[in-house]
Motif scaffolding. Structure first.
Motif, short mmCIF file in Angstrom:
data_model
loop_
_atom_site.label_atom_id
_atom_site.label_comp_id
_atom_site.label_asym_id
_atom_site.label_seq_id
_atom_site.Cartn_x
_atom_site.Cartn_y
_atom_site.Cartn_z
N ASP A 46 -25.79 10.67 -81.08
CA ASP A 46 -26.70 11.63 -81.26
C ASP A 46 -26.29 12.83 -82.09
O ASP A 46 -27.03 13.93 -82.24
CB ASP A 46 -27.34 12.18 -80.26
CG ASP A 46 -28.16 10.74 -79.31
OD1 ASP A 46 -28.75 10.06 -80.29
OD2 ASP A 46 -28.07 10.82 -78.15
N VAL A 47 -25.12 12.87 -82.64
CA VAL A 47 -24.66 14.12 -83.61
C VAL A 47 -24.16 13.50 -85.04
O VAL A 47 -24.12 12.16 -85.14
CB VAL A 47 -23.46 14.89 -83.06
CG1 VAL A 47 -23.81 15.62 -81.87
CG2 VAL A 47 -22.07 13.94 -82.90
N LEU A 48 -24.26 14.48 -85.97
CA LEU A 48 -24.15 13.91 -87.50
C LEU A 48 -22.81 14.28 -87.75
O LEU A 48 -22.53 15.63 -87.58
CB LEU A 48 -25.14 14.63 -88.35
CG LEU A 48 -25.50 13.88 -89.66
CD1 LEU A 48 -26.16 12.70 -89.62
CD2 LEU A 48 -26.48 14.66 -90.51
N LEU A 49 -21.90 13.42 -88.38
CA LEU A 49 -20.66 13.95 -88.75
C LEU A 49 -20.21 13.43 -89.93
O LEU A 49 -20.87 12.45 -90.59
CB LEU A 49 -19.60 13.24 -87.80
CG LEU A 49 -19.86 13.41 -86.29
CD1 LEU A 49 -19.27 12.54 -85.40
CD2 LEU A 49 -19.31 14.88 -85.93
N VAL A 50 -19.06 13.90 -90.87
CA VAL A 50 -18.63 13.45 -92.00
C VAL A 50 -17.33 13.20 -91.58
O VAL A 50 -16.49 13.99 -91.22
CB VAL A 50 -18.74 14.26 -93.08
CG1 VAL A 50 -18.48 15.62 -92.97
CG2 VAL A 50 -18.20 13.84 -94.27
N LYS A 51 -16.88 11.88 -91.66
CA LYS A 51 -15.64 11.49 -91.32
C LYS A 51 -15.02 10.36 -92.30
O LYS A 51 -15.77 9.78 -93.02
CB LYS A 51 -15.59 10.93 -89.85
CG LYS A 51 -15.89 11.86 -88.79
CD LYS A 51 -14.95 12.93 -88.62
CE LYS A 51 -15.22 13.84 -87.57
NZ LYS A 51 -14.30 15.07 -87.44
N ARG A 52 -13.65 10.16 -92.27
CA ARG A 52 -13.20 8.84 -92.76
C ARG A 52 -13.48 7.51 -92.07
O ARG A 52 -12.84 7.78 -90.61
CB ARG A 52 -11.95 9.13 -93.29
CG ARG A 52 -11.12 8.07 -94.11
CD ARG A 52 -9.86 8.61 -94.65
NE ARG A 52 -9.88 9.94 -95.16
CZ ARG A 52 -10.02 9.56 -96.63
NH1 ARG A 52 -10.38 8.69 -97.32
NH2 ARG A 52 -10.00 11.10 -97.26
N LEU A 53 -13.79 6.44 -92.46
CA LEU A 53 -14.15 5.31 -91.61
C LEU A 53 -12.92 4.21 -92.05
O LEU A 53 -12.79 4.07 -93.63
CB LEU A 53 -15.22 4.92 -91.53
CG LEU A 53 -16.38 5.74 -91.04
CD1 LEU A 53 -17.80 4.98 -91.34
CD2 LEU A 53 -16.34 5.86 -89.73
N GLU A 54 -12.50 3.51 -91.37
CA GLU A 54 -11.55 2.32 -91.65
C GLU A 54 -11.99 1.30 -90.47
O GLU A 54 -12.25 1.72 -89.19
CB GLU A 54 -10.28 2.60 -91.38
CG GLU A 54 -9.62 3.51 -92.41
CD GLU A 54 -8.11 4.06 -92.32
OE1 GLU A 54 -7.54 3.28 -91.34
OE2 GLU A 54 -7.68 4.55 -93.13
N THR A 55 -12.04 0.25 -90.76
CA THR A 55 -12.25 -1.04 -89.85
C THR A 55 -10.88 -1.29 -88.85
O THR A 55 -9.82 -1.10 -89.29
CB THR A 55 -12.34 -2.28 -90.56
OG1 THR A 55 -11.57 -2.72 -91.33
CG2 THR A 55 -13.62 -2.45 -91.31
#
Length: 230
Positions: free
Chosen positions: A183-192
């Motif tokens: 329930d929070v908005l984030l900007v992050k780097r994603l990797e599988t």
């Protein structure tokens, strides 16, 4: 005043979203709106009707006729728009073709502890070259600009940077994304990660990374551009 047709459109949208397994928030991002836009349309009837471009994108996404989402056989709005464009001066038409005004959303994507989502009403627009957007494979109606808050993505993104977010549904690939998590908005780097998980990574080594089940992470969009002070 609400009509049976308006109610049928809202009901049909809910059915289509449920059948595809996609949230109204994700569909709102798909059409370049704030994440509560279609929830308000369905629950409160505001707006009363879908705008033409929003309706077209949704119909293409679901593979249905626009009539199922409230389009008329001959739309007065479409005719008026075409007339307005025909009546514009050559300079105005050239300006409309050259630039795209992308909405700025005041709710920042946190690169720190996280921002609790709230009502997102555009607070202005940032202008991009249509030629540049096309070269990047970006569709203006799928884009929004938001401000980064916090330091967890430094040095890549700094507090106060503005980022261009592409909400087009695409297969996930590694990169920086705006996500909703717990329930929070984030900007992050994603990797599988292994076993259907996602690695949620902060570029700032002072912040530990996370590994979460993929279904726990709602991807709002991919960050495709940044701007900020030197």
């Amino acid at each position: 005043m609400d009509t049976d047709s308006d109610a049928n459109t809202r009901s049909r949208l809910v059915d289509l979203a449920s059948g595809r397994g996609v949230s109204l928030a994700a569909l709102s991002a798909l059409i370049g709106r704030n994440t509560t836009y279609l929830q308000q349309f369905v629950r409160k009837g505001s707006p009363r009707k879908l705008e033409e471009n929003d309706r077209r994108i949704l119909a293409e996404f679901f593979g249905v006729s626009e009539n199922e989402l409230g389009a008329q056989t001959r739309s007065d709005a479409v005719l008026a728009m075409k007339g307005a464009v025909r009546g514009a001066t050559p300079a105005v038409r050239a300006a409309l073709a050259e630039w795209a005004d992308i909405p700025r959303l005041p709710l920042g994507a946190s690169a720190g502890p996280g921002t609790i989502p709230a009502e997102e009403i555009p607070s202005g627009r940032l202008r991009f070259s249509n030629r540049w957007l096309k070269a990047q494979g970006l569709v203006p109606t799928m884009l929004s600009v938001i401000e980064v808050e916090g330091d967890s993505m430094e040095p890549t993104l700094r507090d106060g940077d503005e980022i261009l977010v592409d909400g087009t549904p695409r297969p996930l690939r590694a990169g920086i994304h705006v996500i909703r998590l717990d329930d929070v908005l984030l900007v992050k780097r994603l990797e599988t990660g292994p076993g259907g998980t996602l690695r949620v990574i902060s570029d700032n080594a002072a912040y530990p990374g996370l590994e979460r089940p993929m279904q726990d992470v709602e991807i709002i969009g991919r960050v495709v551009w940044k701007g900020g002070r030197l």
